[in-house]
Design a protein around this motif. Sequence first.
Motif, PDB file in Angstrom:
ATOM      1  N   ALA A  35       0.420  -0.966  -0.174  1.00  0.00           N
ATOM      2  CA  ALA A  35      -0.250   0.301  -0.101  1.00  0.00           C
ATOM      3  C   ALA A  35       0.913   1.120  -0.531  1.00  0.00           C
ATOM      4  CB  ALA A  35      -0.996  -0.198   1.216  1.00  0.00           C
ATOM      5  N   VAL A  36       1.099   1.312   1.154  1.00  0.00           N
ATOM      6  CA  VAL A  36       2.932   2.220   1.371  1.00  0.00           C
ATOM      7  C   VAL A  36       3.692   2.568  -0.256  1.00  0.00           C
ATOM      8  CG1 VAL A  36       4.762   2.942   1.582  1.00  0.00           C
ATOM      9  CG2 VAL A  36       2.847   2.034   3.888  1.00  0.00           C
ATOM     10  N   LYS A  37       4.510   1.370  -1.526  1.00  0.00           N
ATOM     11  CA  LYS A  37       4.738   1.953  -2.474  1.00  0.00           C
ATOM     12  C   LYS A  37       3.695   2.011  -3.573  1.00  0.00           C
ATOM     13  CE  LYS A  37       7.725  -1.373  -6.134  1.00  0.00           C
ATOM     14  NZ  LYS A  37       8.223  -2.437  -5.845  1.00  0.00           N
ATOM     15  N   ALA A  38       2.146   1.823  -3.202  1.00  0.00           N
ATOM     16  CA  ALA A  38       1.628   1.870  -3.901  1.00  0.00           C
ATOM     17  C   ALA A  38       0.934   3.610  -4.646  1.00  0.00           C
ATOM     18  CB  ALA A  38      -0.108   1.121  -4.057  1.00  0.00           C
ATOM     19  N   LYS A  39       1.321   4.208  -3.358  1.00  0.00           N
ATOM     20  CA  LYS A  39       0.617   5.716  -2.398  1.00  0.00           C
ATOM     21  C   LYS A  39       1.884   5.925  -3.603  1.00  0.00           C
ATOM     22  CE  LYS A  39      -1.822   8.613  -1.329  1.00  0.00           C
ATOM     23  NZ  LYS A  39      -2.817   9.708  -1.837  1.00  0.00           N
ATOM     24  N   MET A  40       3.050   5.921  -2.718  1.00  0.00           N
ATOM     25  CA  MET A  40       4.478   6.698  -3.356  1.00  0.00           C
ATOM     26  C   MET A  40       4.729   6.673  -4.648  1.00  0.00           C
ATOM     27  SD  MET A  40       5.261   8.035  -0.724  1.00  0.00           S
ATOM     28  CE  MET A  40       3.628   8.496   0.159  1.00  0.00           C
ATOM     29  N   GLU A  41       4.015   5.622  -5.374  1.00  0.00           N
ATOM     30  CA  GLU A  41       4.506   5.175  -6.750  1.00  0.00           C
ATOM     31  C   GLU A  41       3.901   6.410  -7.743  1.00  0.00           C
ATOM     32  OE1 GLU A  41       3.862   1.667  -7.665  1.00  0.00           O
ATOM     33  OE2 GLU A  41       5.912   1.406  -8.284  1.00  0.00           O
ATOM     34  N   GLN A  42       2.243   6.520  -6.876  1.00  0.00           N
ATOM     35  CA  GLN A  42       0.908   7.322  -7.412  1.00  0.00           C
ATOM     36  C   GLN A  42       1.569   8.361  -7.119  1.00  0.00           C
ATOM     37  OE1 GLN A  42      -1.873   7.228  -5.428  1.00  0.00           O
ATOM     38  NE2 GLN A  42      -3.901   8.161  -7.211  1.00  0.00           N
ATOM     39  N   VAL A  43       2.204   9.436  -5.704  1.00  0.00           N
ATOM     40  CA  VAL A  43       2.707  10.676  -5.783  1.00  0.00           C
ATOM     41  C   VAL A  43       4.005  10.964  -6.705  1.00  0.00           C
ATOM     42  CG1 VAL A  43       3.849  12.014  -4.272  1.00  0.00           C
ATOM     43  CG2 VAL A  43       1.704  10.544  -3.507  1.00  0.00           C
ATOM     44  N   PHE A  44       5.097  10.135  -6.306  1.00  0.00           N
ATOM     45  CA  PHE A  44       5.942  10.501  -7.307  1.00  0.00           C
ATOM     46  C   PHE A  44       6.302  10.305  -8.747  1.00  0.00           C
ATOM     47  CE2 PHE A  44       8.853   8.192  -3.523  1.00  0.00           C
ATOM     48  CZ  PHE A  44       8.598   9.613  -2.570  1.00  0.00           C
ATOM     49  N   LYS A  45       5.094   9.983  -9.306  1.00  0.00           N
ATOM     50  CA  LYS A  45       5.193   9.678 -10.572  1.00  0.00           C
ATOM     51  C   LYS A  45       4.701  11.437 -11.401  1.00  0.00           C
ATOM     52  CE  LYS A  45       1.401   7.496 -14.476  1.00  0.00           C
ATOM     53  NZ  LYS A  45       0.584   6.943 -14.281  1.00  0.00           N
ATOM     54  N   ASN A  46       3.967  12.016 -10.785  1.00  0.00           N
ATOM     55  CA  ASN A  46       3.578  13.069 -11.185  1.00  0.00           C
ATOM     56  C   ASN A  46       5.407  14.304 -10.618  1.00  0.00           C
ATOM     57  OD1 ASN A  46       1.328  12.694 -10.891  1.00  0.00           O
ATOM     58  ND2 ASN A  46       0.784  13.743  -9.415  1.00  0.00           N
ATOM     59  N   TYR A  47       5.955  13.934 -10.499  1.00  0.00           N
ATOM     60  CA  TYR A  47       7.237  14.387  -9.892  1.00  0.00           C
ATOM     61  C   TYR A  47       8.252  13.304 -10.983  1.00  0.00           C
ATOM     62  CZ  TYR A  47       5.008  16.910  -6.395  1.00  0.00           C
ATOM     63  OH  TYR A  47       4.256  17.681  -5.994  1.00  0.00           O
ATOM     64  N   GLY A  48       7.858  12.737 -11.602  1.00  0.00           N
ATOM     65  CA  GLY A  48       9.089  11.884 -12.045  1.00  0.00           C
ATOM     66  C   GLY A  48      10.129  11.282 -11.527  1.00  0.00           C
ATOM     67  N   ILE A  49       9.876  10.692 -10.328  1.00  0.00           N
ATOM     68  CA  ILE A  49      10.400   9.873  -9.322  1.00  0.00           C
ATOM     69  C   ILE A  49      10.302   8.467  -9.441  1.00  0.00           C
ATOM     70  CG2 ILE A  49      11.404   9.921  -6.733  1.00  0.00           C
ATOM     71  CD1 ILE A  49      10.803  12.861  -6.726  1.00  0.00           C
ATOM     72  N   VAL A  50      11.283   7.931  -9.841  1.00  0.00           N
ATOM     73  CA  VAL A  50      10.539   6.155 -10.185  1.00  0.00           C
ATOM     74  C   VAL A  50      11.737   5.424  -8.589  1.00  0.00           C
ATOM     75  CG1 VAL A  50      11.643   4.243 -11.247  1.00  0.00           C
ATOM     76  CG2 VAL A  50      11.577   6.302 -12.613  1.00  0.00           C
ATOM     77  N   LEU A  51      10.288   4.971  -8.467  1.00  0.00           N
ATOM     78  CA  LEU A  51      10.415   4.384  -6.576  1.00  0.00           C
ATOM     79  C   LEU A  51      10.609   2.931  -7.268  1.00  0.00           C
ATOM     80  CD1 LEU A  51      10.328   4.292  -3.879  1.00  0.00           C
ATOM     81  CD2 LEU A  51       7.893   3.662  -4.544  1.00  0.00           C
ATOM     82  N   THR A  52      12.070   1.747  -6.605  1.00  0.00           N
ATOM     83  CA  THR A  52      11.680   1.132  -7.282  1.00  0.00           C
ATOM     84  C   THR A  52      11.217   0.161  -6.170  1.00  0.00           C
ATOM     85  OG1 THR A  52      14.137   1.016  -6.373  1.00  0.00           O
ATOM     86  CG2 THR A  52      13.710   0.835  -8.970  1.00  0.00           C
ATOM     87  N   LYS A  53      11.793   0.008  -4.590  1.00  0.00           N
ATOM     88  CA  LYS A  53      11.309  -0.816  -4.051  1.00  0.00           C
ATOM     89  C   LYS A  53      11.283   0.139  -2.617  1.00  0.00           C
ATOM     90  CE  LYS A  53      14.690  -3.840  -1.571  1.00  0.00           C
ATOM     91  NZ  LYS A  53      16.120  -4.002  -1.261  1.00  0.00           N
ATOM     92  N   VAL A  54      10.484  -0.594  -1.382  1.00  0.00           N
ATOM     93  CA  VAL A  54       9.868   0.227  -0.429  1.00  0.00           C
ATOM     94  C   VAL A  54      10.497  -1.131   0.771  1.00  0.00           C
ATOM     95  CG1 VAL A  54       8.135   1.143   0.722  1.00  0.00           C
ATOM     96  CG2 VAL A  54       7.953   1.912  -1.542  1.00  0.00           C
ATOM     97  N   GLU A  55      10.631  -0.825   2.098  1.00  0.00           N
ATOM     98  CA  GLU A  55      10.988  -0.937   2.824  1.00  0.00           C
ATOM     99  C   GLU A  55      10.143  -0.230   3.907  1.00  0.00           C
ATOM    100  OE1 GLU A  55      14.180  -2.335   4.270  1.00  0.00           O
ATOM    101  OE2 GLU A  55      15.245  -3.244   2.670  1.00  0.00           O
ATOM    102  N   VAL A  56       9.018  -1.328   4.799  1.00  0.00           N
ATOM    103  CA  VAL A  56       8.743  -0.478   5.677  1.00  0.00           C
ATOM    104  C   VAL A  56       9.266  -1.304   7.511  1.00  0.00           C
ATOM    105  CG1 VAL A  56       5.327  -0.150   6.879  1.00  0.00           C
ATOM    106  CG2 VAL A  56       6.590  -0.243   4.558  1.00  0.00           C
ATOM    107  N   ASN A  57       9.427  -0.799   8.435  1.00  0.00           N
ATOM    108  CA  ASN A  57       9.917  -1.369   9.554  1.00  0.00           C
ATOM    109  C   ASN A  57       8.676  -1.256  10.244  1.00  0.00           C
ATOM    110  OD1 ASN A  57      12.011  -1.378   8.358  1.00  0.00           O
ATOM    111  ND2 ASN A  57      13.080  -0.002   9.087  1.00  0.00           N
ATOM    112  N   MET A  58       8.039  -1.711  10.456  1.00  0.00           N
ATOM    113  CA  MET A  58       7.177  -1.515  11.794  1.00  0.00           C
ATOM    114  C   MET A  58       6.826  -2.821  13.183  1.00  0.00           C
ATOM    115  SD  MET A  58       3.574  -3.601   9.197  1.00  0.00           S
ATOM    116  CE  MET A  58       2.412  -3.385  10.141  1.00  0.00           C
TER     117      MET A  58
END
Length: 158
Positions: free
Chosen positions: A88-111
Amino acid sequence: MSGITQWAAALCVAAIGCTALQILAPKKGMGNIFKLIIAAFFLCVMISPLLAGRSILNLDFNDISSEISADAIQIRVAEQFKNQVTSAVKAKMEQVFKNYGIVLTKVEVNMDIRESQSIYINNVVLYLDKQSRLKAIQAKQLAEEILGIEVTVSIDGE
């Protein structure tokens, strides 16, 4: 196994028969009631092994491994939950970063899932591709603003 085969064959025959009857049923008036009766009949055919009190499969619960414990189940649920949160975090961040031309490859959540079943996200690590290196600070600021937690940004492969 023959019980399953017989049940599946009866289910197929009932499905074909119910479909043919639904095609022939009038569209309005009594047709709606007739379709409801057909659906109820098909449902009864589908669950008939349960209604008859006999099992489709002969399950022997003594063969189930005694290694299954509450702790193992909790660990598995926590892993699955962590995977869902990460996705969910990766999908949200990819959606936001797409508008800024930032490419996200991986997400790690420490919880951490506490004993009170509350969830605490310590931090998030975002991995960007090498082309997005110059936008790492912007990505960190955006992610912290959206997620409201500490975010670490790294370049994938370094």
